[in-house]
Enzyme design. Structure first.
Site, PDB file in Angstrom:
ATOM      1  N   TYR A   1       1.066  -1.084  -0.233  1.00 47.78           N
ATOM      2  CA  TYR A   1       0.145   0.007   0.315  1.00 47.78           C
ATOM      3  C   TYR A   1       0.580   1.442   0.109  1.00 47.78           C
ATOM      4  O   TYR A   1       2.239   1.280   0.721  1.00 47.78           O
ATOM      5  CB  TYR A   1      -0.842  -0.139   1.166  1.00 47.78           C
ATOM      6  CG  TYR A   1      -1.745   1.057   1.536  1.00 47.78           C
ATOM      7  CD1 TYR A   1      -2.942   1.499   0.899  1.00 47.78           C
ATOM      8  CD2 TYR A   1      -0.693   2.519   2.165  1.00 47.78           C
ATOM      9  CE1 TYR A   1      -3.581   2.736   0.897  1.00 47.78           C
ATOM     10  CE2 TYR A   1      -2.050   3.296   2.378  1.00 47.78           C
ATOM     11  CZ  TYR A   1      -3.168   3.565   1.659  1.00 47.78           C
ATOM     12  OH  TYR A   1      -3.572   4.681   2.285  1.00 47.78           O
TER      13      TYR A   1
ATOM     14  N   GLU B   1      -3.488   7.988  -3.766  1.00 51.62           N
ATOM     15  CA  GLU B   1      -3.636   6.716  -3.565  1.00 51.62           C
ATOM     16  C   GLU B   1      -2.945   5.299  -4.480  1.00 51.62           C
ATOM     17  O   GLU B   1      -3.795   5.709  -5.939  1.00 51.62           O
ATOM     18  CB  GLU B   1      -4.442   6.222  -2.567  1.00 51.62           C
ATOM     19  CG  GLU B   1      -4.066   4.903  -2.046  1.00 51.62           C
ATOM     20  CD  GLU B   1      -5.988   4.193  -0.841  1.00 51.62           C
ATOM     21  OE1 GLU B   1      -5.929   4.445   0.343  1.00 51.62           O
ATOM     22  OE2 GLU B   1      -7.065   4.431  -1.770  1.00 51.62           O
TER      23      GLU B   1
END
Ligand code: GDP
Ligand code: MN
Length: 385
Positions: free
Chosen positions: A109, A196
Site C-alpha cells: 500500500y 493512493e
C-alpha cells in the site's frame, strides 16, 4: 475533484511511474482491437467509477480470452456498480479499462495525503496492500510507515523508513525512491489532496508496479489546473451536489429525511447537531452563504425538494448580512415554481426577520414558523416521523 483510475494512470505514466499497458473502451466493438493492441494472452478488465472496492464487487475481472473481456464489458457498460464505497445506487460505468494482466508476488500500500495536523504532505506505506488501510492501522500499526514531509523535501531517512517497513531489497528500494520522489512532485505540481496506489505490487519478476491509481485534486486549485479540470466526470457525482456547486451553494447529500436550508457553515452544523439531539436525521448539509440572493435561495430550495427522501424542510436563517425577507422571497419563488407537498418549518432571526415571516405565512399553509431553533428542530423531527 476525483479522477478515474485510467486518468490517474495517464498522469502516472507522464511522471514515469510504472503502470500496466492498457486501453479504455466505451463500447463492445472496441474490445477486440484493444486486446490486440495491448497484446499478451491475459487481460484484466476494470470498471471505471469514482469508488474503490471494485475488486470485491465484481468490478475487476481477470480474463484469459478476449471473449471474457467482451463478456465483462457487456455486463458492466452503462450499468451501475455498487461497492462498499458507493451509496446503494452505485456509480455509472461509462467505460472499462482493459490492461495487460500483471503477475503479482505481493501487494503493498502507498499513499500521499495532506496531513492537516502537521500541515504537511504525509506519506503512508504499508506491507499490507489491497485491503482497507484503516483496518491495518487499527490492528497491525507496525506494518505501516507514516512520514510527514518537510515541505517538498523527501529525505534519505524517509526513504529508508518506507523501504524497511515494506521489507524491500536494494533494487526495489531504488525503485521505491523513484516512486516516492515522482509522486511527491506530482502531488505538488498537480495540487492533489490524495494520491493512493492500492495495491502497489511487487511483480513476479521482483519489480514494483502501480496496479491501481486513486487521485483527488484540491478543487480550490482547479483554476490553475486546466488540463486536469478537463478530466472532470459529472456523471460520477451526486447530481444534486453538482447542481448546487454551479450556483456556489455548499450542499452535501446525507442519509436522513429532514432537508436543511441554513446560512453559514457553522449555523448549518449547529442545525444538524440540534436535529440529531432530537433524534432526527438531516437529509443534507446546505450553506446558502452570507450573500444569498433570492435566485440562489430558490435554487437551493428546489435542490432540497428534489431529494425523494425529504419529508420535511427546516429553514434556519440568521439575518446578519443577508436579509430575511430576501430569503423568504426566494422560498416563495421556489414553492411557486415547483410546489411543495411537505411541511416546511422556518426559523428566521435577525435582519428583517418579521418582514420575512409575514411573507412566508401569507404564502402557504405548509409553512410553520418557530421562534427558536430548538422549537423548529423539535417540530421538524416530529413531522418527519
Ligand atoms: P479496487 O478494488 O477498486 O481498489 O480495484 P484494484 O485496482 O485495486 O483491483 C482490485 C484487485 O484486483 C487488486 O487488489 C488485485 O488483487 C486484483 N488485480 C487488479 N489488476 C490485476 C492484475 O493485473 N493482475 C492480477 N493478478 N490481479 C489484479
Ligand atoms: Mn485498489
Amino acid at each position: 475533484m476525483n479522477l478515474h483510475e485510467y486518468q490517474g494512470k495517464e498522469i502516472f505514466a507522464k511522471y514515469d511511474l510504472p503502470v500496466s499497458k492498457g486501453k479504455v473502451v466505451t463500447s463492445l466493438d472496441e474490445v477486440e482491437q484493444a486486446c490486440t493492441d495491448i497484446g499478451g494472452s491475459r487481460w484484466v478488465a476494470k470498471a471505471q467509477v469514482h469508488a474503490g472496492g471494485r475488486g470485491k464487487s465484481g468490478g475487476v475481472a481477470l480474463c484469459d480470452t478476449i471473449e471474457e473481456v467482451a463478456d465483462f464489458t457487456k455486463k458492466w457498460l452503462g450499468k451501475r456498480l455498487v461497492t462498499y464505497q458507493t451509496d446503494k445506487e452505485g456509480q455509472l460505468v461509462s467505460c472499462i479499462l482493459v490492461e495487460e494482466c500483471t503477475n503479482i508476488a505481493d501487494e503493498l500500500y502507498y499513499s500521499a495525503v495532506v496531513d492537516r495536523s502537521s500541515r504537511e504532505v504525509a506519506i503512508i506505506a504499508s506491507s499490507e496492500g489491497g485491503v482497507n488501510i484503516e483496518k491495518v492501522a487499527e490492528e497491525t500499526p507496525e506494518k505501516i510507515a507514516s512520514i510527514s514531509l518537510n515541505g517538498k523535501d523527501v529525505s534519505k531517512g524517509d526513504i529508508e523508513k518506507i523501504c524497511s517497513t515494506l521489507k524491500l531489497n536494494e533494487t526495489q528500494s531504488s525503485q521505491m525512491e523513484h516512486i516516492v520522489r515522482k509522486t511527491v512532485s506530482m502531488f505538488f505540481e498537480c495540487d492533489l489532496s490524495l494520491l493512493e496506489i492500492n495495491p502497489l505490487v511487487i511483480k513476479d519478476d521482483g519489480n514494483l508496479h502501480c496496479l491501481d491509481a486513486k487521485i483527488n485534486i484540491d478543487s480550490n486549485a482547479l483554476f490553475r489546473q486546466k488540463e486536469l479540470q478537463e478530466m472532470h466526470d459529472p456523471t460520477q457525482e451526486d447530481p444534486r451536489e453538482s447542481e448546487a456547486s454551479k450556483y456556489d451553494l455548499s450542499y452535501v447529500s446525507l442519509d436522513g429525511n429532514i432537508g436543511c436550508m441554513v446560512n453559514g457553515a457553522g449555523l448549518a452544523m449547529g442545525t444538524m447537531d440540534t436535529i440529531k439531539y432530537f433524534k432526527g436525521n438531516p437529509a443534507n448539509f446546505l450553506d446558502v452563504g452570507g450573500t444569498a440572493t433570492q435566485e440562489r435561495v430558490a435554487k437551493a430550495f428546489k435542490i432540497i425538494l428534489d431529494d425523494p427522501e425529504v419529508k420535511v424542510v427546516l429553514v434556519n436563517i440568521f439575518g446578519g448580512i443577508v436579509r430575511c425577507d430576501l430569503i423568504a422571497e426566494g422560498i416563495v419563488a421556489a414553492i411557486d415554481e415547483v410546489g411543495v407537498e411537505i411541511p416546511v418549518v422556518v426559523r428566521l432571526e435577525g435582519n428583517s426577520a418579521e418582514k420575512g415571516l409575514s411573507i412566508l405565512s401569507n404564502s402557504s399553509s405548509k409553512i410553520q414558523s418557530k421562534n427558536s431553533l430548538e422549537d423548529a428542530a423539535r417540530t421538524a423531527v416530529e413531522l418527519a416521523k
